[in-house]
Design an enzyme around this catalytic site. Structure first.
Site, mmCIF file in Angstrom:
data_model
loop_
_atom_site.group_PDB
_atom_site.id
_atom_site.type_symbol
_atom_site.label_atom_id
_atom_site.label_comp_id
_atom_site.label_asym_id
_atom_site.label_seq_id
_atom_site.Cartn_x
_atom_site.Cartn_y
_atom_site.Cartn_z
ATOM 1 N N ASP A 49 9.349 3.159 6.796
ATOM 2 C CA ASP A 49 10.590 3.461 7.524
ATOM 3 C C ASP A 49 11.748 2.705 6.873
ATOM 4 O OD1 ASP A 49 12.447 4.147 9.471
ATOM 5 O OD2 ASP A 49 11.685 2.722 10.953
ATOM 6 N N TYR B 145 13.246 20.086 39.078
ATOM 7 C CA TYR B 145 12.377 21.129 39.614
ATOM 8 C C TYR B 145 11.806 22.000 38.507
ATOM 9 C CZ TYR B 145 11.638 25.798 41.617
ATOM 10 O OH TYR B 145 11.151 27.029 41.936
ATOM 11 N N GLY C 3 10.316 32.442 49.492
ATOM 12 C CA GLY C 3 9.205 33.229 48.949
ATOM 13 C C GLY C 3 7.899 32.545 49.315
HETATM 14 C C1 SPV Z 1 12.625 4.413 15.528
HETATM 15 O O1 SPV Z 1 11.917 4.943 16.409
HETATM 16 O O2 SPV Z 1 12.594 4.790 14.377
HETATM 17 C C2 SPV Z 1 13.538 3.351 15.895
HETATM 18 C C3 SPV Z 1 13.269 2.555 17.094
HETATM 19 O O3 SPV Z 1 14.485 3.144 15.186
HETATM 20 S S1 SPV Z 1 12.433 1.150 16.563
HETATM 21 O O4 SPV Z 1 11.261 1.579 15.875
HETATM 22 O O5 SPV Z 1 12.099 0.389 17.765
HETATM 23 O O6 SPV Z 1 13.297 0.402 15.695
HETATM 24 MG MG MG Z 2 14.408 4.091 13.338
#
Ligand code: SPV
Ligand code: MG
Length: 668
Positions: A441, A280, A327
């Site tokens: 990454d 909600y 209300g």
């Molecule tokens: C991230 O979002 O960094 C992850 C998920 O680790 S994935 O990218 O699917 O590996």
């Molecule tokens: Mg990750």
């Protein structure tokens, strides 16, 4: 505002009932007399000054009023010739105390609280009438023209409605009438009703007719009247009133509405379950049991029950309250479907909906701001993921990589079925955090920088945070990470069973990636669990076997081993579009382990709905990168459009005005 009650008369038609006290002291229930009821109603309305005209058994009456011990100041005015005059003369005797707005009532009048509330709420001067009751032969009737009372008397039948001597009289209107009452009395005309003076004014006193329909508003002249009114009162007092609350802070506004509601009957309070509150508005600060306890301790609350859903249906069909109070804020907007359902259920069994004006007081907004600030505190935020998991069974999580995306996850709401659908938590993704910094990454963005991102998000949001901890690094480092995250108020870290140079899972086997051994990774989990200082912090083990194509058996063996090592949740990942390998994993895992939460990141296998995943046994669904993937093409398009046109005009249509963007940013 003063109340004026006329109690001088003999009440002779009551027979023996008035042989020892005035009529107003007649008992109408085991707990109440006509007068004690009137005075309680007056005191409840916040009126403190009461003028009572007395005569017959005046001393008994005065002693009785004192004994009631109500927060009222009384002025008693005795009509010395009460047996020779009518109440017009009693009013005349009291005139010097009546230079005010006045609530005027006869001392033998019994009315239900709703009637009195209507009278008090009337802005104009008014007299209670009933358009539904038959015209009485001998009692008061009011002649009405254009909604205004023109004349009042027992012999008036033309354009008349049944009327009762309960008036609200604004000072100016009352003065006109009181002057005429004085003129009557000074001319010796003291044996008539005060209304005879009113009738001379041809509507100049501006008294509106206030129609109270079938509500109880009746005088008691005879023992027969007493029997009828007492029976009706009994029914009224047994009425049940239902109200539902989602709040965990009770303030003056709530108390005021509870007070009003309990005047309508026995008050049952429904307290929304945690899950229903979360759907909600936001997750409650206090769990439902504690919120129920708050209400149990409020005077006038008869019973407190849980309301499990936003819909009132279950409780209405269980308790069949005579009245539902709410209300008036739900008449429009996203709560309207809930209201519509309540109206139709009430209609089905003859219940009634009473709506009070909703208070938008600034000080209550300030309380809400403080409540939000509280929710953002590390100790409160940290444990909330577990609580949401426990109450909802399925938690939805959206990626955030800075303060602004945090605000979008915090505030984006879709209204459906009378509720507000929103994300439960935030995912601080290694992929998006790195990408936002223009980096790959590969655990290149160091922890200090990752913590900075968390801090930026935390500063402007309240929802729980799940942190993507990549591999967790060296075990010796991981234990520090756990403690730092706990201190910050993060709820969960997910670490993946990879080692060496980690690459993003969405590359799968296209890049070389090393999976950690079960022993090593289990040891890391154990070390993390040992290091943590709070009981709510969660460590989730992420299994990469399906990504690295090592097979279902390997995934399951690892899952059971990591759960055994103390992992609070298991994340299983896949980069296949087809969800079947994930579904198979869940089924096989759940066959042996029914409790450890299962976490999914359905970026590739995105066709399955949250409800389906829940039904299969998954518990946390993370939308890991959608916000970033939405912003990048939008930004690229804007940049290209400006480059192509050598100006920004063409690009404007695809942009949000900054005025709207800054609305997302909370003001302190
Ligand atoms: C991230 O979002 O960094 C992850 C998920 O680790 S994935 O990218 O699917 O590996
Ligand atoms: Mg990750």
């Amino acid at each position: 505002m003063k109340a004026l009650i006329l109690n001088s008369g003999l009440g002779s038609r009551m027979g023996a009932l008035t042989s020892e006290h005035p009529k107003c002291m007649t008992e109408i229930s085991s707990r109440q007399t006509i007068l004690s009821r009137q005075l309680t109603q007056i005191a409840d309305a916040g009126i403190t000054e009461v003028v009572i005209t007395t005569g017959y058994y005046d001393e008994v009456l005065v002693d009785y009023c004192k004994s009631l011990d109500l927060p009222l100041n009384f002025t008693y005015v005795k009509n010395l010739i009460y047996d020779k005059t009518n109440y017009i003369y009693s009013i005349y005797c009291a005139r010097e105390y009546l230079q005010d707005d006045i609530i005027l009532m006869h001392g033998d009048l019994v009315f239900e609280n709703e009637v009195f509330d209507k009278v008090l709420a009337s802005e104009s001067s008014c007299m209670t009438v009933s358009s539904t009751l038959p015209l009485p032969e001998k009692d008061f009737k009011a002649q009405i023209r254009d909604g205004m009372v023109m004349k009042v008397g027992v012999d008036i039948f033309e354009d008349a409605l049944e009327a009762q001597a309960l008036y609200k009289l604004n000072r100016e209107d009352w003065k006109v009438w009181l002057d005429e009452i004085s003129a009557f009395c000074e001319a010796g005309n003291t044996k008539v009703y005060a209304e005879n003076a009113l009738n001379e004014l041809n509507g100049a006193a501006n008294i509106a007719a206030l129609d109270v329909g079938d509500l109880l508003c009746a005088e008691i002249d005879t023992p027969e009247d007493l029997a009828v009114v007492s029976a009706r009162l009994k029914k009224i007092e047994n009425r049940t009133v239902y109200m539902c609350f989602a709040t965990d802070i009770i303030h003056g506004g709530h108390i005021a509405i509870i007070r009003k509601a309990r005047r309508l009957g026995k008050l049952i309070i429904g307290v929304l379950s945690d899950e229903a509150v979360a759907s909600y508005k936001r997750f409650p600060l206090l769990p439902a049991v504690e919120r129920m306890r708050l209400f149990e301790n409020i005077a006038g609350v008869s019973r407190v029950v849980e309301q499990r859903t936003l819909s009132y249906r279950e409780n209405l069909e269980k308790y069949y309250p005579d009245i539902v109070v709410h209300g008036d804020d739900w008449c429009t907007g996203f709560q309207k479907p809930i209201r519509d359902e309540v109206v139709s259920i009430l209609e089905s069994y003859g219940g009634k909906l009473v709506e009070f004006p909703y208070s938008r007081d600034e000080k209550y907004k300030e309380l809400q701001r403080r409540e939000r600030a509280e929710l953002a505190m590390p100790d409160i935020r940290r444990g909330r993921l577990k609580r949401v998991l426990d109450t909802k069974g399925l938690v939805t999580v959206m990626e955030a990589h800075d303060g602004l995306t945090g605000l979008i996850v915090e505030n984006t709401v879709v209204h459906e079925n009378g509720g507000a659908h929103q994300f439960d938590a935030m995912w601080v993704s290694s992929l998006c955090d790195s990408t936002a910094k223009g980096k790959p990454d590969i655990e290149l963005v160091d922890m200090t920088s990752r913590f900075r991102t968390i801090d930026d998000i935390m500063e402007v949001t309240t929802k729980p945070i799940i942190f993507d901890g990549d591999t967790g690094g060296l075990t010796e480092h991981f234990v520090y990470t756990v403690r730092t995250l706990e201190r910050m108020g993060v709820s969960m870290i997910i670490i993946e069973d990879k080692t060496g140079l980690k690459k993003n899972s969405l590359f799968g086997t296209e890049v070389v990636q090393m999976q950690d051994s079960i022993e090593n990774f289990s040891a890391k989990i154990r070390a993390g669990k040992k290091a943590q200082r709070t009981k709510e912090f969660m460590i989730c083990a992420r299994i990469e076997s399906l990504i690295l194509e090592r097979g279902m058996e390997d995934a399951l063996t690892r899952a059971f081993a990591f759960a055994e090592a103390g992992a609070d949740a298991i994340m299983i990942h896949s980069r296949k579009k087809d969800p079947s390998e994930i579904q198979e994993f869940i089924e096989k895992f759940r066959a042996k382990d029914s409790t450890t939460p299962i976490v999914l990141v359905p970026t590739s296998f995105n066709s399955v709905t949250e409800e389906e995943w829940k039904a299969r046994g998954a518990n946390i669904i993370i939308y890991a990168n959608q916000l970033m993937r939405a912003e990048v093409p939008a930004m690229q398009k804007a940049a290209e459009t400006i480059l192509k046109n050598h100006r920004a005009e063409e690009c404007d249509a695809m942009l949000m005005p900054f005025k709207e963007i800054i609305r997302l940013i909370p003001e302190e």
